[in-house]
Design an enzyme around this catalytic site. Sequence first.
Site, PDB file in Angstrom:
ATOM      1  N   GLY A  32       0.848  -1.197   0.000  1.00 27.63           N
ATOM      2  CA  GLY A  32       0.000   0.000   0.000  1.00 27.63           C
ATOM      3  C   GLY A  32       0.879   1.240   0.000  1.00 27.63           C
ATOM      4  N   GLY A  35       2.257   5.732   4.269  1.00 26.73           N
ATOM      5  CA  GLY A  35       1.280   6.333   5.184  1.00 26.73           C
ATOM      6  C   GLY A  35      -0.068   5.630   5.197  1.00 26.73           C
ATOM      7  N   SER A  36      -0.195   4.543   4.432  1.00 27.67           N
ATOM      8  CA  SER A  36      -1.499   3.857   4.392  1.00 27.67           C
ATOM      9  C   SER A  36      -1.770   3.121   5.702  1.00 27.67           C
ATOM     10  CB  SER A  36      -1.564   2.885   3.212  1.00 27.67           C
ATOM     11  OG  SER A  36      -0.520   1.930   3.286  1.00 27.67           O
ATOM     12  N   GLY A  37      -0.705   2.774   6.454  1.00 27.47           N
ATOM     13  CA  GLY A  37      -0.920   2.110   7.746  1.00 27.47           C
ATOM     14  C   GLY A  37      -0.226   0.766   7.882  1.00 27.47           C
ATOM     15  N   SER A 106       5.848  -1.935  -2.261  1.00 24.92           N
ATOM     16  CA  SER A 106       5.788  -2.898  -3.387  1.00 24.92           C
ATOM     17  C   SER A 106       4.688  -2.526  -4.388  1.00 24.92           C
ATOM     18  CB  SER A 106       5.635  -4.336  -2.871  1.00 24.92           C
ATOM     19  OG  SER A 106       4.666  -4.482  -1.869  1.00 24.92           O
TER      20      SER A 106
HETATM   21  P1  ADP Z   1       3.071   2.993   6.272  1.00 22.03           P
HETATM   22  O1  ADP Z   1       3.830   1.979   7.085  1.00 22.03           O
HETATM   23  O2  ADP Z   1       2.046   2.358   5.358  1.00 22.03           O
HETATM   24  O3  ADP Z   1       3.927   3.985   5.564  1.00 22.03           O
HETATM   25  P2  ADP Z   1       2.395   4.133   8.852  1.00 22.03           P
HETATM   26  O4  ADP Z   1       1.899   2.961   9.637  1.00 22.03           O
HETATM   27  O5  ADP Z   1       3.808   4.584   9.063  1.00 22.03           O
HETATM   28  O6  ADP Z   1       2.156   3.835   7.287  1.00 22.03           O
HETATM   29  O7  ADP Z   1       1.430   5.387   9.095  1.00 22.03           O
HETATM   30  C1  ADP Z   1       0.030   5.278   9.171  1.00 22.03           C
HETATM   31  C2  ADP Z   1      -0.534   6.445   9.979  1.00 22.03           C
HETATM   32  O8  ADP Z   1      -1.952   6.378   9.939  1.00 22.03           O
HETATM   33  C3  ADP Z   1      -0.121   6.407  11.432  1.00 22.03           C
HETATM   34  O9  ADP Z   1       0.140   7.723  11.872  1.00 22.03           O
HETATM   35  C4  ADP Z   1      -1.372   5.839  12.125  1.00 22.03           C
HETATM   36  O10 ADP Z   1      -1.499   6.268  13.459  1.00 22.03           O
HETATM   37  C5  ADP Z   1      -2.483   6.398  11.257  1.00 22.03           C
HETATM   38  N1  ADP Z   1      -3.732   5.611  11.301  1.00 22.03           N
HETATM   39  C6  ADP Z   1      -4.958   6.087  11.583  1.00 22.03           C
HETATM   40  N2  ADP Z   1      -5.897   5.103  11.557  1.00 22.03           N
HETATM   41  C7  ADP Z   1      -5.236   3.969  11.240  1.00 22.03           C
HETATM   42  C8  ADP Z   1      -5.654   2.612  11.062  1.00 22.03           C
HETATM   43  N3  ADP Z   1      -6.939   2.230  11.210  1.00 22.03           N
HETATM   44  N4  ADP Z   1      -4.713   1.698  10.721  1.00 22.03           N
HETATM   45  C9  ADP Z   1      -3.419   2.071  10.555  1.00 22.03           C
HETATM   46  N5  ADP Z   1      -2.961   3.335  10.696  1.00 22.03           N
HETATM   47  C10 ADP Z   1      -3.854   4.278  11.043  1.00 22.03           C
END
Ligand code: ADP
Length: 205
Positions: A32, A35-37, A106
Site C-alpha cells: 500500500g 502512510g497507508s498504515g 511494493s
Molecule cells: P506505512 O507503514 O504504510 O507507511 P504508517 O503505519 O507509518 O504507514 O502510518 C500510518 C498512519 O496512519 C499512522 O500515523 C497511524 O497512526 C495512522 N492511522 C490512523 N488510523 C489507522 C488505522 N486504522 N490503521 C493504521 N494506521 C492508522
Amino acid sequence: MENIHPIFDRMESRADKERLLGHRGAVVWFTGLSGSGKSTLAIALERRLSARGILCRILDGDNVRCGINAGLGFSGEDRRENIRRVAEVCRLFVDTGVVVLACFVSPTRELRQLAAGIVGPEDFCEVYVATPLAECERRDVKGLYARARRGEIRDFTGISAPFEEPESPALRLDTSGRTVDECVVRILRVLLPALDMKQEAEQQQ
Ligand code: ADP
C-alpha cells in the site's frame, strides 16, 4: 555434485520447527501507499499474535535498507533486488515456523509476484492496505508527500509514480474511518485459520 548439500537432510525440518512453536509459518505481505498504515498495523498485529504465543518478525523498508540492503537505491533494478532479498529472508523465517509481517510499498504486480513466487503462494497472505491517497497525504506521517509535491522526491508512489492495485489480495483493507484495532481484527480473521496446524492436519486426512 550430488553431495553438495550434505547437511540439509540432517537439519531439523520446517515441520519440526512448526511443531516446536505450535503454529505454521507464513508471510503477511502488507502492500500500500506510504502512510497507508502498513507499519502501524504490523506492530499492533504483532502484539496480538505474540499474546497468543505466535512468534512474529516485522520486516520493513527501514530496518532492511539500513542493514542487509544498505547500498541499494531506488532505481527500478535496485527496488527489484530489494524485494527479491526481502522475500528470500521471509522464506528463511517461514522455514523456521515464524510469521513474518512484511511492510513494503511494493507498488507493482511484478514486484509482489516476485515476492510471492519466492515465498511460495501457499505461505503468502497479501494484505492490501487500501487507504485512499488523499487520506495518506493528509496523514503525511513522514512529511514525504509534501516533499514529493514540491518536486524534492522523484518517482514517489502515488504522486509521481504509479501504484498498481493488487487484483486478488487475501484482504483489502481501507483504514480510513476505522480504528487500528478494528483493522487488526479483520486481518486476524483471515490469518489465524492459515496458521492453525490442526486445520492443516485435518485437511491432509
Ligand atoms: P506505512 O507503514 O504504510 O507507511 P504508517 O503505519 O507509518 O504507514 O502510518 C500510518 C498512519 O496512519 C499512522 O500515523 C497511524 O497512526 C495512522 N492511522 C490512523 N488510523 C489507522 C488505522 N486504522 N490503521 C493504521 N494506521 C492508522
